[in-house]
Design an enzyme around this catalytic site. Structure first.
Site, PDB file in Angstrom:
ATOM      1  N   GLU A 170      45.194  63.231  14.722  1.00 35.88           N
ATOM      2  CA  GLU A 170      45.050  64.678  14.903  1.00 35.88           C
ATOM      3  C   GLU A 170      46.313  65.385  15.405  1.00 35.88           C
ATOM      4  O   GLU A 170      46.288  66.056  16.448  1.00 35.88           O
ATOM      5  CB  GLU A 170      43.846  64.966  15.811  1.00 35.88           C
ATOM      6  N   ASN A 182      46.039  60.381  10.810  1.00 35.88           N
ATOM      7  CA  ASN A 182      44.618  60.682  10.586  1.00 35.88           C
ATOM      8  C   ASN A 182      44.315  62.085  11.112  1.00 35.88           C
ATOM      9  O   ASN A 182      44.762  62.450  12.203  1.00 35.88           O
ATOM     10  CB  ASN A 182      43.834  59.623  11.390  1.00 35.88           C
ATOM     11  N   HIS A 187      34.777  65.068   8.815  1.00 33.68           N
ATOM     12  CA  HIS A 187      33.641  65.569   9.619  1.00 33.68           C
ATOM     13  C   HIS A 187      33.184  66.874   8.974  1.00 33.68           C
ATOM     14  O   HIS A 187      33.774  67.931   9.212  1.00 33.68           O
ATOM     15  CB  HIS A 187      34.060  65.751  11.082  1.00 33.68           C
ATOM     16  N   GLU A 218      36.281  58.887   8.756  1.00 27.25           N
ATOM     17  CA  GLU A 218      35.266  59.202   9.785  1.00 27.25           C
ATOM     18  C   GLU A 218      34.160  60.081   9.207  1.00 27.25           C
ATOM     19  O   GLU A 218      33.694  61.030   9.855  1.00 27.25           O
ATOM     20  CB  GLU A 218      35.921  59.934  10.972  1.00 27.25           C
ATOM     21  N   ASP A 251      31.080  62.042   8.317  1.00 31.77           N
ATOM     22  CA  ASP A 251      29.706  62.392   8.668  1.00 31.77           C
ATOM     23  C   ASP A 251      29.484  63.826   8.187  1.00 31.77           C
ATOM     24  O   ASP A 251      30.424  64.603   8.070  1.00 31.77           O
ATOM     25  CB  ASP A 251      29.353  62.199  10.158  1.00 31.77           C
TER      26      ASP A 251
HETATM   27  C1  XIL Z   1      34.575  60.328  19.102  1.00 30.78           C
HETATM   28  C2  XIL Z   1      33.622  59.210  19.477  1.00 30.78           C
HETATM   29  O1  XIL Z   1      32.771  58.933  18.383  1.00 30.78           O
HETATM   30  C3  XIL Z   1      32.819  59.617  20.686  1.00 30.78           C
HETATM   31  O2  XIL Z   1      32.010  58.535  21.140  1.00 30.78           O
HETATM   32  C4  XIL Z   1      33.752  60.049  21.820  1.00 30.78           C
HETATM   33  O3  XIL Z   1      32.996  60.527  22.902  1.00 30.78           O
HETATM   34  C5  XIL Z   1      34.698  61.116  21.342  1.00 30.78           C
HETATM   35  O4  XIL Z   1      35.397  60.663  20.201  1.00 30.78           O
HETATM   36  N1  XIL Z   1      37.807  62.348  15.720  1.00 30.78           N
HETATM   37  C6  XIL Z   1      38.266  61.086  16.035  1.00 30.78           C
HETATM   38  C7  XIL Z   1      37.377  60.148  16.758  1.00 30.78           C
HETATM   39  O5  XIL Z   1      39.363  60.711  15.617  1.00 30.78           O
HETATM   40  O6  XIL Z   1      38.090  59.298  17.616  1.00 30.78           O
HETATM   41  C8  XIL Z   1      36.298  60.875  17.530  1.00 30.78           C
HETATM   42  O7  XIL Z   1      35.394  59.900  18.042  1.00 30.78           O
HETATM   43  C9  XIL Z   1      35.593  61.877  16.651  1.00 30.78           C
HETATM   44  C10 XIL Z   1      36.561  62.907  16.150  1.00 30.78           C
END
Ligand code: XIL
Length: 318
Positions: A131, A173, A209, A239, A241
């Site tokens: 990020e 990422n 996301h 990641e 979802d």
């Molecule tokens: C999230 C985890 O899933 C949670 O358990 C934690 O509290 C916060 O981080 N982007 C990312 C991940 O790169 O590392 C994050 O994961 C979600 C957003």
């Protein structure tokens, strides 16, 4: 490596899931996670982050990360490392007030070098930098970007990671880079400049996301994925979802099925998209409800580990 090792849904690309250490005591959960005909890859959701791995300067703790790495090995699954440097979940001792730029560079080298070296030979890839950008494409402000600048801190982390594990694919990422826009452009420009400078960079992780009903079109996803792979790197959806405003309805679940299918089939259509990781597989352990008030149900298995329509969307997409 991904294309030969992870003989999962597509036969050519891996499908994987994030997981987290507290959940590993849930035997029903672990049983499905460990089905390597389904999940060819796993990522630790928290236990390899800076606050977990170097909570005090020079004091490294790998127990949590090692448990996830051991599970991947036992299951014959690829492992993605996540992450070396991020503005969030950074150990509280890493502050600009305590250290000058030279020391911060050394701290970053030592952190990435030590963590990546600990898992050398076990990782398919590492999210070395997580990020780095704001949504408008500007550089995200935090201790390393403020003190060293984007190029310098990113280069330091990548070079240290390459030296520590030459076999791991090194990624940057980020989220909201799924389709064309200011943030995707910023990422493309960063990768171009790293390539020009000869800095090691192998991939971009597109977190994914997303929101039910707001997923970019398959064509828009493919065009953007190809803009990245045209730079001579691979990409992965790291990641995924796809959340909704609760409560779940049949209509929302059907749209979610379509949306998962869109992302998976877009990855499938792009040779350089090596795999898709969902950010855990069950709503029982999703991070979404804790962070996005009133939203959730973002994953393909429900709170009771029962498959939702989204699962069928994934299978059809591969
Ligand atoms: C999230 C985890 O899933 C949670 O358990 C934690 O509290 C916060 O981080 N982007 C990312 C991940 O790169 O590392 C994050 O994961 C979600 C957003």
């Amino acid at each position: 490596k991904a294309n030969t090792v992870a003989k999962t849904l597509g036969g050519k690309k891996y499908f994987g899931s994030a997981t987290d250490n507290p959940e590993l005591t849930d035997t029903a959960y672990v049983a499905t996670l460990s089905d390597n005909t389904l999940f060819g890859q796993i990522t630790p959701g928290n236990s390899m982050k800076w606050d977990a791995t170097e909570p005090s300067r020079g004091v490294f703790t790998f127990a949590g990360g090692d448990a996830v790495a051991a599970l991947a090995k036992k299951n014959g699954q690829l492992l993605r490392g996540h992450n070396c440097v991020w503005y969030n979940q950074l150990a509280s001792w890493v502050t600009a007030g305590n250290f000058n730029a030279t020391t911060l560079t050394s701290i970053l080298q030592t952190h990435c070098g030590t963590v990546v070296s600990h898992y050398a030979g076990q990782m398919y890839s590492w999210d070395v930098v997580n990020e780095p950008f704001n949504d408008d494409g500007t550089v995200r402000s935090f201790v390393f970007s403020d003190a060293l600048g984007l190029t310098s801190y990113v280069t330091t982390a990548l070079v240290a990671a390459r030296a520590a594990d030459p076999a791991a694919k090194l990624y940057i990422n980020d989220y909201n880079i799924d389709s064309a826009g200011a943030k995707a452009t910023a990422m493309l420009n960063l990768v171009k400049s790293l390539k020009t400078a000869g800095t090691p960079i192998d991939g971009v992780g597109i977190q994914g996301h997303l929101i039910v009903g707001e997923v970019p079109s398959k064509a828009a996803l493919i065009a953007n994925y190809q803009a990245f792979t045209a730079l001579g790197i691979e990409i992965a959806i790291t990641e995924l979802d796809i959340r909704m405003t609760l409560p779940e309805t049949p209509a929302l679940l059907a749209q979610q099925q379509t949306d998962y299918n869109t992302v998976i089939s877009a990855c499938k259509a792009v040779v350089g998209c090596v795999g898709v990781t969902i950010w855990d597989y069950t709503d029982k352990y999703s991070w979404i409800p804790g962070v996005f008030t009133g939203q959730g149900a973002a994953l393909p298995w429900d709170d009771n580990l029962v498959r939702k329509p989204a699962y069928d969307g994934i299978i059809a997409g591969f």
